[in-house]
Motif scaffolding. Structure first.
Motif: not given
Length: 120
Positions: A5-11
């Motif tokens: 998927t497009n986008g970013s995940v920040y943890i």
């Protein structure tokens, strides 16, 4: 099967520390986490909600595919009578596995600091 998927995940590093803390507490021979920076004679076990205080995460870099590379220091109290080297090795492996598979971060190094030894 993964879906792109497009986008970013920040943890956040606090979440990573929680994952590491829970993985550590599930490891055989670990009695509890200890606060880093305490001298061995002043070591005290941390309650369950403070497990992240026994974990220090240092960001190193990011890979080409966007995964973060980190180093981890674990400060633990080990059960008396267990093989410290074997428990530490198993603990390190469990934490690295958890972080790499749950959060998809790359762990460059995981050091275990045995702060104290206690009878369960």
């Amino acid at each position: 099967m993964s879906v792109h998927t497009n986008g970013s995940v920040y943890i956040s590093h606090d979440v990573l520390a929680d994952i590491a803390g829970f993985a550590a507490m599930e490891s055989y021979g670990v009695v509890g986490m200890a606060s880093r920076g305490l001298a061995a004679h002043a070591a005290q076990l941390l309650p369950g909600q403070w497990l992240r205080k026994g974990v220090h995460i240092t960001p190193i870099s990011a890979t080409d595919d966007g995964h973060e590379v980190i180093e981890i220091d674990l400060y633990v109290v080990i059960e008396y009578g267990t093989n410290l080297a074997e428990v530490s090795r198993n603990l390190s492996d469990a934490v690295v596995y958890s972080l790499e598979h749950l959060a998809q971060v790359e762990v460059a190094r995981c050091d275990v600091h045995v702060v104290d030894v206690k009878v369960r």
